[in-house]
Design a protein around this motif. Sequence first.
Motif, PDB file in Angstrom:
ATOM      1  N   LEU A  22     102.841 137.689  15.272  1.00 31.81           N
ATOM      2  CA  LEU A  22     102.412 136.803  16.351  1.00 31.81           C
ATOM      3  C   LEU A  22     101.340 135.822  15.877  1.00 31.81           C
ATOM      4  N   ALA A  23     100.340 136.341  15.183  1.00 33.33           N
ATOM      5  CA  ALA A  23      99.219 135.491  14.784  1.00 33.33           C
ATOM      6  C   ALA A  23      99.562 134.612  13.582  1.00 33.33           C
ATOM      7  N   GLU A  24     100.278 135.181  12.621  1.00 34.58           N
ATOM      8  CA  GLU A  24     100.491 134.451  11.361  1.00 34.58           C
ATOM      9  C   GLU A  24     101.728 133.556  11.401  1.00 34.58           C
ATOM     10  N   GLU A  25     102.806 134.065  11.981  1.00 28.39           N
ATOM     11  CA  GLU A  25     104.055 133.310  11.881  1.00 28.39           C
ATOM     12  C   GLU A  25     104.388 132.529  13.147  1.00 28.39           C
ATOM     13  N   HIS A  26     104.253 133.178  14.303  1.00 32.53           N
ATOM     14  CA  HIS A  26     104.681 132.492  15.517  1.00 32.53           C
ATOM     15  C   HIS A  26     103.670 131.442  15.967  1.00 32.53           C
ATOM     16  N   PHE A  27     102.446 131.863  16.217  1.00 31.98           N
ATOM     17  CA  PHE A  27     101.443 130.916  16.728  1.00 31.98           C
ATOM     18  C   PHE A  27     100.664 130.236  15.611  1.00 31.98           C
ATOM     19  N   LYS A  28     100.582 130.895  14.459  1.00 31.68           N
ATOM     20  CA  LYS A  28      99.818 130.374  13.323  1.00 31.68           C
ATOM     21  C   LYS A  28      98.357 130.126  13.679  1.00 31.68           C
ATOM     22  N   LYS A  29      97.839 130.923  14.579  1.00 32.30           N
ATOM     23  CA  LYS A  29      96.423 130.860  14.954  1.00 32.30           C
ATOM     24  C   LYS A  29      96.121 132.111  15.772  1.00 32.30           C
ATOM     25  N   PRO A  30      94.858 132.348  16.083  1.00 33.64           N
ATOM     26  CA  PRO A  30      94.548 133.548  16.863  1.00 33.64           C
ATOM     27  C   PRO A  30      95.264 133.536  18.207  1.00 33.64           C
ATOM     28  N   VAL A  31      95.659 134.712  18.650  1.00 34.92           N
ATOM     29  CA  VAL A  31      96.367 134.826  19.919  1.00 34.92           C
ATOM     30  C   VAL A  31      95.764 135.995  20.706  1.00 34.92           C
ATOM     31  N   ILE A  32      95.611 135.770  22.014  1.00 33.59           N
ATOM     32  CA  ILE A  32      95.097 136.839  22.874  1.00 33.59           C
ATOM     33  C   ILE A  32      96.249 137.378  23.709  1.00 33.59           C
ATOM     34  N   VAL A  33      96.512 138.662  23.564  1.00 35.59           N
ATOM     35  CA  VAL A  33      97.573 139.318  24.325  1.00 35.59           C
ATOM     36  C   VAL A  33      96.922 140.145  25.431  1.00 35.59           C
ATOM     37  N   ARG A  34      97.433 140.009  26.658  1.00 38.05           N
ATOM     38  CA  ARG A  34      96.804 140.736  27.772  1.00 38.05           C
ATOM     39  C   ARG A  34      97.865 141.464  28.605  1.00 38.05           C
ATOM     40  N   ASP A  35      97.384 142.261  29.563  1.00 40.52           N
ATOM     41  CA  ASP A  35      98.242 142.985  30.509  1.00 40.52           C
ATOM     42  C   ASP A  35      99.226 143.921  29.817  1.00 40.52           C
ATOM     43  N   TYR A  36      98.656 144.923  29.211  1.00 37.96           N
ATOM     44  CA  TYR A  36      99.451 145.933  28.509  1.00 37.96           C
ATOM     45  C   TYR A  36      99.909 147.018  29.489  1.00 37.96           C
ATOM     46  N   PRO A  37     101.014 147.696  29.176  1.00 39.55           N
ATOM     47  CA  PRO A  37     101.396 148.856  29.987  1.00 39.55           C
ATOM     48  C   PRO A  37     100.251 149.867  30.023  1.00 39.55           C
ATOM     49  N   LYS A  38      99.991 150.421  31.191  1.00 39.77           N
ATOM     50  CA  LYS A  38      98.832 151.312  31.319  1.00 39.77           C
ATOM     51  C   LYS A  38      98.955 152.541  30.425  1.00 39.77           C
ATOM     52  N   GLU A  39     100.195 152.942  30.125  1.00 41.00           N
ATOM     53  CA  GLU A  39     100.394 154.173  29.346  1.00 41.00           C
ATOM     54  C   GLU A  39      99.789 154.086  27.943  1.00 41.00           C
ATOM     55  N   ILE A  40      99.694 152.888  27.395  1.00 38.94           N
ATOM     56  CA  ILE A  40      99.231 152.800  26.009  1.00 38.94           C
ATOM     57  C   ILE A  40      97.786 152.344  25.921  1.00 38.94           C
ATOM     58  N   LYS A  41      97.077 152.344  27.064  1.00 40.61           N
ATOM     59  CA  LYS A  41      95.681 151.903  27.019  1.00 40.61           C
ATOM     60  C   LYS A  41      94.749 152.939  27.647  1.00 40.61           C
ATOM     61  N   ALA A  42      93.446 152.721  27.502  1.00 40.12           N
ATOM     62  CA  ALA A  42      92.454 153.722  27.889  1.00 40.12           C
ATOM     63  C   ALA A  42      92.302 153.837  29.408  1.00 40.12           C
ATOM     64  N   PHE A  43      91.737 154.970  29.820  1.00 38.37           N
ATOM     65  CA  PHE A  43      91.671 155.335  31.242  1.00 38.37           C
ATOM     66  C   PHE A  43      90.818 154.391  32.083  1.00 38.37           C
ATOM     67  N   TYR A  44      89.834 153.741  31.453  1.00 39.67           N
ATOM     68  CA  TYR A  44      88.857 152.980  32.249  1.00 39.67           C
ATOM     69  C   TYR A  44      89.305 151.543  32.536  1.00 39.67           C
ATOM     70  N   MET A  45      90.497 151.185  32.083  1.00 39.05           N
ATOM     71  CA  MET A  45      90.918 149.795  32.249  1.00 39.05           C
ATOM     72  C   MET A  45      91.498 149.561  33.647  1.00 39.05           C
ATOM     73  N   LYS A  46      91.275 148.357  34.153  1.00 42.42           N
ATOM     74  CA  LYS A  46      91.635 148.066  35.544  1.00 42.42           C
ATOM     75  C   LYS A  46      93.135 147.955  35.722  1.00 42.42           C
ATOM     76  N   LEU A  47      93.637 148.691  36.700  1.00 44.30           N
ATOM     77  CA  LEU A  47      95.062 148.648  37.009  1.00 44.30           C
ATOM     78  C   LEU A  47      95.378 147.325  37.687  1.00 44.30           C
ATOM     79  N   ASN A  48      96.388 146.624  37.154  1.00 46.25           N
ATOM     80  CA  ASN A  48      96.798 145.363  37.782  1.00 46.25           C
ATOM     81  C   ASN A  48      97.585 145.625  39.071  1.00 46.25           C
TER      82      ASN A  48
END
Length: 462
Positions: A341-367
């Motif tokens: 994503l960073a090197e080939e597709h966008f060729k610059k820094p990329v911010i990815v957000r809104d991950y499935p809750k199952e793969i993230k920590a308990f304290y993160m806000k549920l969308n």
Amino acid sequence: MLKRTKIVKLLSSESEQPQVLVKGWVKTRRDAKDFSFVEINDGSCLKNMQVIANNNLPNYEEIKKLTTGSSVAVKGKLVASQGGSQKYEVVAEEIEIYSIAPDDFPLQKKKHSDEFLRTIAHLRPRTNKYGAAFRIRSQLSYAIHKFFQERGFKYVHTPIITGSDCEGAGEMFQVTTLDLNNLPRTADGKIDYSKDFFGKEAHLTVSGQLNGEMYATALGDIYTFGPTFRAENSNTPRHAAEFWMIEPEMAFADIYDDMDLAEDMVRYCVKDIMENCAEDLDLFEKFVDPILKTTLDNIMNNSFARITYSEAIEIMKKSGKKFEYEPEYGIDLQTEHERYLAEEHFKKPVIVRDYPKEIKAFYMKLNDDGKTVAAMDVLVPRIGELIGGSQREDSYDKLVARIKELGMNVEDYGWYLDSRKYGSVPHAGFGLGFERMMMLVTGISNIRDVLPFPRTPKSINF
RNA sequence: UCCGACUUAGCUCAGCGGUAGAGCAAUCGGCUGUUAACCGAUUGGUCGUUGGUUCGAUCCCAACAGUCGGAGCCA
């Protein structure tokens, strides 16, 4: 009494000077017919000062014994150099030899491998490359503080030793004063931690975030910047057992404020290093990463791409690229995915957000969709994940429910939950691995080479 | 932790079933306003550890240790 002047200052002098005092370590000595060139470095900058030692100096015979690594103080004239490689040189009137390094001084006048230099981590800052790296490390630390202080963030010192074993960020090192050869036991044979120093189990912190949140919900915007410890048996060029982490936390902020802060901070720091460490960066571009400055310019001058996790998966599926792990909704992004994503597709820094809750920590806000959480990762070329952050779950009930859902013990989080119980507000923050930022700005590819005395599994010398 | 590679002089490496070689460094000498100076000579190694195979192992095999790379975990 003549005061010592640092080499960085002498080399930027407006004019010649009749008398200066310069002190440093000998890099190399070259003998000419009636005099010696002695190049010394004092760590104030990459460049050395060339000293002309004429053979009429009373201790000239001793001066001719000066070896690489020896230490001297030189009093003399600062004059324009006849040679082409330096602006000024010092014609010595007096050379005091502090110490002559024996001939087994391990640093030679040539390039050494990083692997070898790790075995002499106590001496490697005397080399050009590591001197430059650790000057940059200092400047980068300062830039971090400047960035947050300029924005009114308060610096909070969260504890190194923690009583909670539930910070949820990885394996912890235990801290104890118990005699391991003679452990006190309770009636049922377990270790009796009431006899330990704190009266209960204690560990080194894996994250200051939970403590940081408490101070954010009091002081508004805060940041931490301190050592962090992970007992993971990670043997990679990107992980260390002891590393420094920066963790800002903002009250009255959401995931978008969080992303803005992260992007601003990265670009601010890159710009600061470009401006203040130009000479040292030149070294890294010349010997370490030939496209370093292009990469840094790119980060400094372009806004980061922003996509959701779902979009990231779609982009990779449509890319036609063959991944070792096929991108599929629900899996965590692999290193190869992040780098694509960073090197080939966008060729610059990329911010990815809104991950499935199952793969993230308990304290993160549920969308609102009930499936994803307001988490965001900043992915940068070559490094992969540089920053991980989120808006925090500020609903007491939802947070308790999530803790229970994950089979964790609600009682362990009493003090943490108080922030949601009393005047809860939306808040967000992130964690930035300081060494990863160092790798980004220097091009150094191994975390062991951006830590002064790196600690990794099976390695705690020095 | 898993997979793979590597471990020979102070450093970087070559080598080969019959107990080792180069470049650089170091030391000594020469030359010289030099720039990782240059030229010549000299010194330097129980070939990671422990076992095994073999008449004989630095070389083949095994285990262990360490280093490096990839993966996982993450920052």
